[in-house]
Design a protein around this motif. Structure first.
Motif, mmCIF file in Angstrom:
data_model
loop_
_atom_site.group_PDB
_atom_site.id
_atom_site.type_symbol
_atom_site.label_atom_id
_atom_site.label_comp_id
_atom_site.label_asym_id
_atom_site.label_seq_id
_atom_site.Cartn_x
_atom_site.Cartn_y
_atom_site.Cartn_z
ATOM 1 N N MET A 1 0.850 -1.189 0.000
ATOM 2 C CA MET A 1 0.000 0.000 0.000
ATOM 3 C C MET A 1 0.885 1.238 0.000
ATOM 4 O O MET A 1 1.849 1.335 0.765
ATOM 5 N N ASN A 2 0.554 2.203 -0.840
ATOM 6 C CA ASN A 2 1.385 3.387 -1.018
ATOM 7 C C ASN A 2 0.981 4.469 -0.022
ATOM 8 O O ASN A 2 0.051 5.242 -0.260
ATOM 9 N N ILE A 3 1.677 4.497 1.098
ATOM 10 C CA ILE A 3 1.335 5.451 2.149
ATOM 11 C C ILE A 3 2.585 6.154 2.657
ATOM 12 O O ILE A 3 3.715 5.712 2.407
ATOM 13 N N ILE A 4 2.364 7.241 3.353
ATOM 14 C CA ILE A 4 3.412 7.899 4.122
ATOM 15 C C ILE A 4 3.099 7.685 5.589
ATOM 16 O O ILE A 4 1.964 7.918 6.035
ATOM 17 N N GLU A 5 4.076 7.234 6.352
ATOM 18 C CA GLU A 5 3.906 7.010 7.778
ATOM 19 C C GLU A 5 4.604 8.108 8.575
ATOM 20 O O GLU A 5 5.745 8.471 8.288
ATOM 21 N N TYR A 6 3.919 8.600 9.570
ATOM 22 C CA TYR A 6 4.499 9.541 10.517
ATOM 23 C C TYR A 6 4.569 8.819 11.859
ATOM 24 O O TYR A 6 3.540 8.445 12.434
ATOM 25 N N ILE A 7 5.777 8.630 12.348
ATOM 26 C CA ILE A 7 6.018 7.785 13.515
ATOM 27 C C ILE A 7 6.197 8.637 14.767
ATOM 28 O O ILE A 7 6.866 9.673 14.742
ATOM 29 N N ASP A 8 5.587 8.188 15.851
ATOM 30 C CA ASP A 8 5.814 8.795 17.166
ATOM 31 C C ASP A 8 5.649 10.316 17.155
ATOM 32 O O ASP A 8 6.540 11.058 17.604
ATOM 33 N N GLN A 9 4.532 10.775 16.676
ATOM 34 C CA GLN A 9 4.250 12.207 16.679
ATOM 35 C C GLN A 9 3.805 12.622 18.083
ATOM 36 O O GLN A 9 2.806 12.130 18.604
ATOM 37 N N ASP A 10 4.571 13.500 18.683
ATOM 38 C CA ASP A 10 4.328 13.925 20.059
ATOM 39 C C ASP A 10 3.253 15.007 20.061
ATOM 40 O O ASP A 10 3.532 16.165 19.763
ATOM 41 N N TYR A 11 2.019 14.651 20.415
ATOM 42 C CA TYR A 11 0.923 15.600 20.265
ATOM 43 C C TYR A 11 0.764 16.546 21.448
ATOM 44 O O TYR A 11 0.018 17.527 21.374
ATOM 45 N N ALA A 12 1.467 16.274 22.558
ATOM 46 C CA ALA A 12 1.384 17.168 23.714
ATOM 47 C C ALA A 12 2.680 17.907 23.981
ATOM 48 O O ALA A 12 2.696 18.909 24.698
ATOM 49 N N GLY A 13 3.786 17.410 23.414
ATOM 50 C CA GLY A 13 5.065 18.082 23.568
ATOM 51 C C GLY A 13 5.767 17.822 24.880
ATOM 52 O O GLY A 13 6.702 18.538 25.250
ATOM 53 N N HIS A 14 5.350 16.768 25.578
ATOM 54 C CA HIS A 14 5.947 16.465 26.884
ATOM 55 C C HIS A 14 6.938 15.299 26.822
ATOM 56 O O HIS A 14 7.493 14.907 27.850
ATOM 57 N N GLY A 15 7.103 14.717 25.631
ATOM 58 C CA GLY A 15 8.061 13.631 25.468
ATOM 59 C C GLY A 15 7.612 12.283 25.979
ATOM 60 O O GLY A 15 8.421 11.350 26.056
ATOM 61 N N LEU A 16 6.339 12.140 26.323
ATOM 62 C CA LEU A 16 5.824 10.875 26.838
ATOM 63 C C LEU A 16 5.393 9.970 25.696
ATOM 64 O O LEU A 16 4.692 10.408 24.778
ATOM 65 N N GLN A 17 5.777 8.699 25.747
ATOM 66 C CA GLN A 17 5.311 7.758 24.735
ATOM 67 C C GLN A 17 3.795 7.595 24.796
ATOM 68 O O GLN A 17 3.139 7.309 23.795
ATOM 69 N N SER A 18 3.242 7.804 25.975
ATOM 70 C CA SER A 18 1.796 7.687 26.147
ATOM 71 C C SER A 18 1.033 8.879 25.581
ATOM 72 O O SER A 18 -0.204 8.896 25.626
ATOM 73 N N GLN A 19 1.750 9.855 25.024
ATOM 74 C CA GLN A 19 1.108 10.995 24.369
ATOM 75 C C GLN A 19 1.659 11.174 22.962
ATOM 76 O O GLN A 19 1.935 12.289 22.511
ATOM 77 N N LYS A 20 1.794 10.047 22.282
ATOM 78 C CA LYS A 20 2.253 10.080 20.894
ATOM 79 C C LYS A 20 1.232 9.400 20.002
ATOM 80 O O LYS A 20 0.422 8.594 20.448
ATOM 81 N N LEU A 21 1.271 9.776 18.733
ATOM 82 C CA LEU A 21 0.366 9.167 17.772
ATOM 83 C C LEU A 21 1.129 8.722 16.543
ATOM 84 O O LEU A 21 2.218 9.226 16.241
ATOM 85 N N TYR A 22 0.540 7.761 15.871
ATOM 86 C CA TYR A 22 1.024 7.239 14.596
ATOM 87 C C TYR A 22 0.012 7.679 13.536
ATOM 88 O O TYR A 22 -1.202 7.659 13.784
ATOM 89 N N LEU A 23 0.505 8.081 12.380
ATOM 90 C CA LEU A 23 -0.391 8.517 11.309
ATOM 91 C C LEU A 23 0.055 7.911 9.983
ATOM 92 O O LEU A 23 1.236 7.959 9.634
ATOM 93 N N ALA A 24 -0.893 7.319 9.274
ATOM 94 C CA ALA A 24 -0.657 6.796 7.927
ATOM 95 C C ALA A 24 -1.543 7.573 6.969
ATOM 96 O O ALA A 24 -2.757 7.675 7.172
ATOM 97 N N VAL A 25 -0.926 8.127 5.929
ATOM 98 C CA VAL A 25 -1.657 8.937 4.954
ATOM 99 C C VAL A 25 -1.410 8.364 3.560
ATOM 100 O O VAL A 25 -0.255 8.204 3.154
ATOM 101 N N PRO A 26 -2.475 8.026 2.818
ATOM 102 C CA PRO A 26 -2.272 7.579 1.433
ATOM 103 C C PRO A 26 -1.529 8.639 0.643
ATOM 104 O O PRO A 26 -1.819 9.834 0.759
#
Length: 305
Positions: A1-26
Motif C-alpha cells: 500500500m502506497n502510504i506515508i507514515e508519521y512515527i511517534d508524533q508527540d501531540y502534547a510536547g511532553h516527550g511521553l510515549q503515552s502521548q504520541k500518535l502514529y499517522l498513515a496517509v495515502p
C-alpha cells in the motif's frame, strides 16, 4: 500500500510515549489538491494497556479494519493516551482531545482535512470515542494546555463517532460472579480506589447526553455483539435508547451481530464490518461537506460554481 507514515508524533510536547500518535496517509492524499479525511483510532485494553511502543511502524496496514480505511482514501491515526497505571480519569479524555487538536493544527502539514475527523474506538477506546462525540466544545474536558500554542487554540471537535463494543455506563458495568473482580479492577484503576457512584457516572458517556448543546450531536455508529462476555451488549443498547429518548434517533446507526464476542477479529475486522465502517463515514462526511458549502454560500463566503 502506497502510504506515508508519521512515527511517534508527540501531540502534547511532553516527550511521553503515552502521548504520541502514529499517522498513515495515502500518498495520493498528499499530492491531491484537496486534503483527505482522517479516522482516529482509540484503542481498548481496559484503560490499562494497548499503547504502541516507540518506533512502531505498520500499525494501520497490519490491521484489516484500518487498512480498509486507507484503501478507501482515508488517513488513519492511532493514538496512545495515558493509561490508568500512569494517570487517573480524566487524563485519558484530555489526551484524546489533545491529539485531535494537534492533528487539526497540523492538518496542512499532513495533508488531512481539519473539518473531517472521525473518532473510532473499541471497548475502552469506544468509551473514549463516545465521550469525544458527546462533549464537543465542552471546555471541562479539554485538559491543561500542551506545549503547542497553535494546537491549544485549535478545536477538539470530531465529526463522527464509530463505537465498537464500548462501555457507555461505567456505573452499571458489572458481570456475574468472580468475573466481576476483573471489571472492578478496571474501574478502580481508572477512577481510583473507593470510587463513588457519582464518579463512575461522571466518567460515563451516557451521562453526557442531557448536557448536549442544541445541534451538537454528531452521527454515531454504535455496534456490539450479542455474545460479548466482557462488556455486555446492554451497554450499547442503553446508550442507543437514551439517545433516542433525547430525540437523536436520526443521528445514530446500529449493528448488533449475534456473534463477535469482545473484539473477535473474524467479525470486527471482516469485510462485513469494514465496509460498514467506511460506508458510514462516506455518507456522513459527504453530507457534512455539502452542508458546510451551503452554509458558506448563505454567508456569502463562496459560490455554487
Amino acid at each position: 500500500m502506497n502510504i506515508i507514515e508519521y512515527i511517534d508524533q508527540d501531540y502534547a510536547g511532553h516527550g511521553l510515549q503515552s502521548q504520541k500518535l502514529y499517522l498513515a496517509v495515502p500518498k495520493h492524499g498528499i499530492a491531491s489538491a484537496s486534503s483527505i479525511p482522517v479516522v482516529v483510532y482509540i484503542h481498548g485494553g481496559g484503560w490499562i494497556g494497548g499503547n504502541f511502543a516507540a518506533g512502531a511502524r505498520g500499525l494501520a496496514t497490519e490491521r484489516a479494519d484500518a487498512a480498509a480505511f486507507l484503501e478507501a482514501g482515508y488517513a488513519v491515526a492511532i493514538i496512545n493516551y495515558r493509561l490508568s497505571t500512569e494517570a487517573k480519569w480524566t487524563a485519558q479524555i484530555h489526551d484524546c482531545k489533545a491529539a485531535i487538536r494537534f492533528l487539526r493544527a497540523n492538518a496542512a502539514r499532513y495533508g488531512i482535512d481539519p473539518e473531517r475527523i472521525v473518532a473510532w474506538g473499541a471497548s475502552a477506546g469506544a468509551h473514549l470515542a463516545q465521550f469525544m462525540g458527546l462533549t464537543n466544545d465542552d471546555l471541562r474536558y479539554e485538559g491543561p494546555a500542551t506545549a503547542f500554542p497553535e494546537a491549544n487554540r485549535a478545536s477538539s471537535r470530531v465529526n463522527l463517532v464509530i463505537s465498537a463494543f464500548g462501555i457507555a455506563d461505567i456505573a452499571r458495568w458489572a458481570l456475574p460472579g468472580s468475573r466481576n473482580l476483573e471489571v472492578e479492577g478496571y474501574k478502580s484503576m481508572l477512577l481510583g480506589d473507593h470510587y463513588t457512584e457519582a464518579q463512575a457516572k461522571d466518567a460515563s458517556p451516557i451521562e453526557r447526553i442531557d448536557a448536549l448543546a442544541p445541534g451538537s450531536m454528531v452521527p454515531m455508529l454504535l455496534m456490539h455483539a450479542d455474545n460479548d462476555d466482557l462488556v455486555p451488549c446492554e451497554q450499547t443498547h442503553w446508550l442507543e435508547q437514551r439517545l433516542r429518548d433525547a430525540g437523536y434517533g436520526d443521528r445514530i446507526e446500529t449493528w448488533y451481530p449475534h456473534i463477535g464476542g469482545h473484539g473477535d477479529p473474524a467479525v470486527w475486522r471482516s469485510p462485513a464490518a469494514t465496509s460498514r465502517f467506511v460506508s458510514f463515514c462516506d455518507r456522513h462526511l459527504d453530507a457534512t461537506t455539502e452542508s458546510d458549502l451551503l452554509r458558506a454560500i448563505s454567508l456569502g463566503l463562496g459560490s455554487a460554481a
